[in-house]
Design a protein around this motif. Structure first.
Motif, mmCIF file in Angstrom:
data_model
loop_
_atom_site.group_PDB
_atom_site.id
_atom_site.type_symbol
_atom_site.label_atom_id
_atom_site.label_comp_id
_atom_site.label_asym_id
_atom_site.label_seq_id
_atom_site.Cartn_x
_atom_site.Cartn_y
_atom_site.Cartn_z
ATOM 1 N N SER A 65 0.831 -1.217 0.000
ATOM 2 C CA SER A 65 0.000 0.000 0.000
ATOM 3 C C SER A 65 0.858 1.257 0.000
ATOM 4 N N LEU A 68 2.402 1.684 -3.523
ATOM 5 C CA LEU A 68 1.385 2.134 -4.476
ATOM 6 C C LEU A 68 0.971 3.578 -4.224
ATOM 7 N N PHE A 71 2.677 6.240 -6.069
ATOM 8 C CA PHE A 71 2.267 6.406 -7.456
ATOM 9 C C PHE A 71 0.805 6.842 -7.547
ATOM 10 N N SER A 72 0.264 7.309 -6.426
ATOM 11 C CA SER A 72 -1.127 7.778 -6.335
ATOM 12 C C SER A 72 -2.125 6.683 -6.706
ATOM 13 N N ILE A 73 -1.819 5.447 -6.355
ATOM 14 C CA ILE A 73 -2.725 4.324 -6.591
ATOM 15 C C ILE A 73 -3.301 3.918 -5.245
ATOM 16 N N GLU A 74 -4.612 4.022 -5.127
ATOM 17 C CA GLU A 74 -5.270 3.662 -3.874
ATOM 18 C C GLU A 74 -5.917 2.293 -4.008
ATOM 19 N N VAL A 75 -5.621 1.406 -3.080
ATOM 20 C CA VAL A 75 -6.158 0.060 -3.090
ATOM 21 C C VAL A 75 -6.751 -0.225 -1.720
ATOM 22 N N THR A 80 -9.343 -6.713 -1.988
ATOM 23 C CA THR A 80 -8.445 -7.350 -2.950
ATOM 24 C C THR A 80 -8.008 -8.707 -2.449
#
Length: 82
Positions: A65, A68, A71-75, A80
């Motif tokens: 997390s 990510l 890289f401005s990726i929210e999960v 998941t």
């Protein structure tokens, strides 16, 4: 800083304060400024963490997390699966 360039600006106080703050520039794998080596910090976890599956899963989720997020990726880890 040449105050005359910014005095009419609405952001003058911000610009003035920003120019007074010490800044550090981080550069990946470079001798210029302060070097950053993210992969160099991935040591094998201690045996206690490797043996506790819940703690290991938490460590992996937090690490992934965090990477990510750079890289401005929210999960959402709860939604998941592997």
């Amino acid at each position: 800083m040449d105050r005359r360039l910014y005095q009419g600006s609405r952001n003058f106080r911000f610009i003035e304060k920003f120019s007074q703050v010490e800044k550090t520039i981080y550069t990946p794998e470079s001798s210029a400024e302060v070097s950053v080596n993210i992969l160099g910090s991935f040591d094998v976890p201690p045996p206690g963490i490797l043996e506790d599956t819940d703690t290991l899963a938490s460590l992996i989720n937090t690490t992934v997390s965090s990477i990510l997020a750079h890289f401005s990726i929210e999960v959402d880890p709860a939604s998941t699966s592997i």
